[in-house]
Design a protein around this motif. Structure first.
Motif, PDB file in Angstrom:
ATOM      1  N   LEU A  66       0.829  -1.201   0.000  1.00  0.00           N
ATOM      2  CA  LEU A  66       0.000   0.000   0.000  1.00  0.00           C
ATOM      3  C   LEU A  66       0.868   1.259   0.000  1.00  0.00           C
ATOM      4  CD1 LEU A  66      -2.833   1.296   0.215  1.00  0.00           C
ATOM      5  CD2 LEU A  66      -2.512   1.253   2.694  1.00  0.00           C
ATOM      6  N   TYR A  67       1.893   1.296   0.839  1.00  0.00           N
ATOM      7  CA  TYR A  67       2.791   2.448   0.876  1.00  0.00           C
ATOM      8  C   TYR A  67       3.539   2.616  -0.441  1.00  0.00           C
ATOM      9  CZ  TYR A  67       1.978   2.846   5.889  1.00  0.00           C
ATOM     10  OH  TYR A  67       1.406   3.009   7.112  1.00  0.00           O
ATOM     11  N   LEU A  68       3.973   1.515  -1.025  1.00  0.00           N
ATOM     12  CA  LEU A  68       4.662   1.595  -2.309  1.00  0.00           C
ATOM     13  C   LEU A  68       3.738   2.146  -3.398  1.00  0.00           C
ATOM     14  CD1 LEU A  68       6.716  -1.722  -2.341  1.00  0.00           C
ATOM     15  CD2 LEU A  68       7.616   0.597  -2.162  1.00  0.00           C
ATOM     16  N   PHE A  69       2.505   1.679  -3.407  1.00  0.00           N
ATOM     17  CA  PHE A  69       1.549   2.146  -4.417  1.00  0.00           C
ATOM     18  C   PHE A  69       1.219   3.626  -4.228  1.00  0.00           C
ATOM     19  CE2 PHE A  69      -2.854   2.803  -5.864  1.00  0.00           C
ATOM     20  CZ  PHE A  69      -2.668   2.542  -7.209  1.00  0.00           C
ATOM     21  N   VAL A  70       0.969   4.023  -2.998  1.00  0.00           N
ATOM     22  CA  VAL A  70       0.649   5.430  -2.723  1.00  0.00           C
ATOM     23  C   VAL A  70       1.851   6.320  -3.047  1.00  0.00           C
ATOM     24  CG1 VAL A  70       0.103   7.074  -0.883  1.00  0.00           C
ATOM     25  CG2 VAL A  70      -1.156   4.926  -1.041  1.00  0.00           C
ATOM     26  N   SER A  71       3.044   5.896  -2.680  1.00  0.00           N
ATOM     27  CA  SER A  71       4.225   6.704  -2.993  1.00  0.00           C
ATOM     28  C   SER A  71       4.435   6.792  -4.505  1.00  0.00           C
ATOM     29  CB  SER A  71       5.468   6.154  -2.303  1.00  0.00           C
ATOM     30  OG  SER A  71       5.804   4.890  -2.822  1.00  0.00           O
ATOM     31  N   PHE A  72       4.161   5.705  -5.229  1.00  0.00           N
ATOM     32  CA  PHE A  72       4.262   5.737  -6.681  1.00  0.00           C
ATOM     33  C   PHE A  72       3.281   6.753  -7.262  1.00  0.00           C
ATOM     34  CE2 PHE A  72       2.518   4.248 -10.742  1.00  0.00           C
ATOM     35  CZ  PHE A  72       3.649   4.381 -11.531  1.00  0.00           C
ATOM     36  N   LEU A  73       2.041   6.736  -6.801  1.00  0.00           N
ATOM     37  CA  LEU A  73       1.051   7.688  -7.296  1.00  0.00           C
ATOM     38  C   LEU A  73       1.444   9.127  -6.989  1.00  0.00           C
ATOM     39  CD1 LEU A  73      -2.414   6.047  -6.556  1.00  0.00           C
ATOM     40  CD2 LEU A  73      -1.300   6.388  -8.743  1.00  0.00           C
ATOM     41  N   VAL A  74       1.872   9.385  -5.766  1.00  0.00           N
ATOM     42  CA  VAL A  74       2.249  10.748  -5.382  1.00  0.00           C
ATOM     43  C   VAL A  74       3.437  11.228  -6.209  1.00  0.00           C
ATOM     44  CG1 VAL A  74       3.197  12.127  -3.499  1.00  0.00           C
ATOM     45  CG2 VAL A  74       1.286  10.613  -3.070  1.00  0.00           C
ATOM     46  N   MET A  75       4.447  10.399  -6.352  1.00  0.00           N
ATOM     47  CA  MET A  75       5.629  10.806  -7.121  1.00  0.00           C
ATOM     48  C   MET A  75       5.294  11.004  -8.597  1.00  0.00           C
ATOM     49  SD  MET A  75       8.873   8.784  -5.531  1.00  0.00           S
ATOM     50  CE  MET A  75       8.111   7.238  -5.104  1.00  0.00           C
ATOM     51  N   THR A  76       4.508  10.107  -9.157  1.00  0.00           N
ATOM     52  CA  THR A  76       4.162  10.213 -10.571  1.00  0.00           C
ATOM     53  C   THR A  76       3.330  11.462 -10.841  1.00  0.00           C
ATOM     54  OG1 THR A  76       4.204   7.804 -10.764  1.00  0.00           O
ATOM     55  CG2 THR A  76       3.108   9.016 -12.523  1.00  0.00           C
ATOM     56  N   LEU A  77       2.321  11.710 -10.022  1.00  0.00           N
ATOM     57  CA  LEU A  77       1.503  12.906 -10.219  1.00  0.00           C
ATOM     58  C   LEU A  77       2.320  14.177 -10.026  1.00  0.00           C
ATOM     59  CD1 LEU A  77      -1.819  11.825  -8.481  1.00  0.00           C
ATOM     60  CD2 LEU A  77      -1.359  12.022 -10.925  1.00  0.00           C
ATOM     61  N   ASN A  78       3.199  14.179  -9.055  1.00  0.00           N
ATOM     62  CA  ASN A  78       4.048  15.337  -8.828  1.00  0.00           C
ATOM     63  C   ASN A  78       4.990  15.562 -10.014  1.00  0.00           C
ATOM     64  OD1 ASN A  78       5.400  17.437  -7.655  1.00  0.00           O
ATOM     65  ND2 ASN A  78       5.771  16.393  -5.740  1.00  0.00           N
ATOM     66  N   LEU A  79       5.575  14.516 -10.516  1.00  0.00           N
ATOM     67  CA  LEU A  79       6.460  14.646 -11.682  1.00  0.00           C
ATOM     68  C   LEU A  79       5.691  15.074 -12.927  1.00  0.00           C
ATOM     69  CD1 LEU A  79       8.779  11.560 -11.124  1.00  0.00           C
ATOM     70  CD2 LEU A  79       9.429  13.970 -10.979  1.00  0.00           C
ATOM     71  N   LEU A  80       4.458  14.594 -13.078  1.00  0.00           N
ATOM     72  CA  LEU A  80       3.639  15.032 -14.204  1.00  0.00           C
ATOM     73  C   LEU A  80       3.306  16.518 -14.100  1.00  0.00           C
ATOM     74  CD1 LEU A  80       1.224  12.016 -14.727  1.00  0.00           C
ATOM     75  CD2 LEU A  80       2.939  12.862 -16.330  1.00  0.00           C
ATOM     76  N   LEU A  81       3.050  17.000 -12.891  1.00  0.00           N
ATOM     77  CA  LEU A  81       2.803  18.434 -12.704  1.00  0.00           C
ATOM     78  C   LEU A  81       4.048  19.252 -13.030  1.00  0.00           C
ATOM     79  CD1 LEU A  81       0.603  18.515  -9.495  1.00  0.00           C
ATOM     80  CD2 LEU A  81      -0.029  19.280 -11.768  1.00  0.00           C
ATOM     81  N   ILE A  82       5.202  18.779 -12.596  1.00  0.00           N
ATOM     82  CA  ILE A  82       6.445  19.478 -12.920  1.00  0.00           C
ATOM     83  C   ILE A  82       6.663  19.494 -14.433  1.00  0.00           C
ATOM     84  CG2 ILE A  82       8.967  19.352 -12.725  1.00  0.00           C
ATOM     85  CD1 ILE A  82       8.529  18.305  -9.865  1.00  0.00           C
ATOM     86  N   LEU A  83       6.372  18.377 -15.098  1.00  0.00           N
ATOM     87  CA  LEU A  83       6.499  18.308 -16.549  1.00  0.00           C
ATOM     88  C   LEU A  83       5.524  19.270 -17.227  1.00  0.00           C
ATOM     89  CD1 LEU A  83       7.761  16.896 -19.022  1.00  0.00           C
ATOM     90  CD2 LEU A  83       5.897  15.237 -18.863  1.00  0.00           C
ATOM     91  N   MET A  84       4.296  19.344 -16.716  1.00  0.00           N
ATOM     92  CA  MET A  84       3.311  20.263 -17.277  1.00  0.00           C
ATOM     93  C   MET A  84       3.787  21.714 -17.148  1.00  0.00           C
ATOM     94  SD  MET A  84      -0.569  21.124 -16.148  1.00  0.00           S
ATOM     95  CE  MET A  84       0.022  22.052 -14.759  1.00  0.00           C
ATOM     96  N   PHE A  85       4.314  22.075 -15.972  1.00  0.00           N
ATOM     97  CA  PHE A  85       4.816  23.434 -15.793  1.00  0.00           C
ATOM     98  C   PHE A  85       6.011  23.706 -16.707  1.00  0.00           C
ATOM     99  CE2 PHE A  85       2.779  23.350 -11.455  1.00  0.00           C
ATOM    100  CZ  PHE A  85       1.819  24.289 -11.785  1.00  0.00           C
ATOM    101  N   TYR A  86       6.847  22.717 -16.900  1.00  0.00           N
ATOM    102  CA  TYR A  86       7.992  22.875 -17.799  1.00  0.00           C
ATOM    103  C   TYR A  86       7.519  23.124 -19.229  1.00  0.00           C
ATOM    104  CZ  TYR A  86      11.879  21.543 -20.769  1.00  0.00           C
ATOM    105  OH  TYR A  86      12.833  21.526 -21.758  1.00  0.00           O
ATOM    106  N   ILE A  87       6.539  22.349 -19.680  1.00  0.00           N
ATOM    107  CA  ILE A  87       6.033  22.511 -21.044  1.00  0.00           C
ATOM    108  C   ILE A  87       5.345  23.857 -21.201  1.00  0.00           C
ATOM    109  CG2 ILE A  87       4.354  21.630 -22.704  1.00  0.00           C
ATOM    110  CD1 ILE A  87       5.044  18.810 -21.649  1.00  0.00           C
ATOM    111  N   LYS A  88       4.546  24.252 -20.218  1.00  0.00           N
ATOM    112  CA  LYS A  88       3.864  25.547 -20.287  1.00  0.00           C
ATOM    113  C   LYS A  88       4.862  26.696 -20.292  1.00  0.00           C
ATOM    114  CE  LYS A  88      -0.514  24.273 -19.763  1.00  0.00           C
ATOM    115  NZ  LYS A  88      -1.591  24.549 -20.642  1.00  0.00           N
TER     116      LYS A  88
END
Length: 162
Positions: A11-33
């Protein structure tokens, strides 16, 4: 530890994966914008710093646990997933390098009642598309004419920038 608490660890691994992935996607979105300069740079800078701090705190907290190698693998997997998404979307949505000839007709827009309407449309069209064509090495040229039906129309041509 994994023998007794497998469900909690997964459960912790899955939640940490989701948090890290969403955070990295947001950083990528800001980079592209920011690359497209759609948002003011000052706002973008603070948002990027905030999300980088969040992912840094997340990484430090997870790497200070007993099972830090698993979290490190999850972090690497998350980076890989975000990079694959970035490459796929860039390939699918980035404009293909279209080659135009000199004085090639790009678009004809008909049905304007007055010359002022045609000029307004031309200005809006050129404002939106001129930079894109200039990056590809072309200049957009317009021609406003009146047809026999007493309607105005606009033609857009390319010219090679020398």
């Amino acid at each position: 530890m994994v023998n007794y608490y497998l469900e909690d660890v997964l459960l912790y691994l899955f939640v940490s994966f989701l948090v890290m992935t969403l955070n990295l996607l947001l950083i990528l979105m800001f980079y592209i914008k920011s690359k497209q300069s759609m948002v003011r740079q000052k706002e973008m800078k603070y948002s990027m710093i905030l999300f980088l701090i969040i992912i840094g705190i997340n990484a430090i907290a997870l790497l200070n646990t007993i099972i830090w190698p698993l979290f490190l693998l999850v972090f690497i997997f998350s980076l890989t997933v975000v990079y694959i998404i970035y490459v796929i979307t860039k390939y699918l949505y980035e404009g293909k390098d279209e080659l135009y000839e000199d004085n090639e007709l790009i678009k004809i827009e008909v049905g304007f009642q007055t010359k002022e309407e045609a000029e307004k449309y031309t200005e809006e069209f050129l404002t939106y598309w001129a930079d894109d064509f200039e990056r590809k090495g072309y200049r957009l040229v317009d021609s406003i004419k009146k047809d026999p039906k007493k309607e105005w129309y606009v033609e857009f041509f390319t010219q090679i920038i020398k």
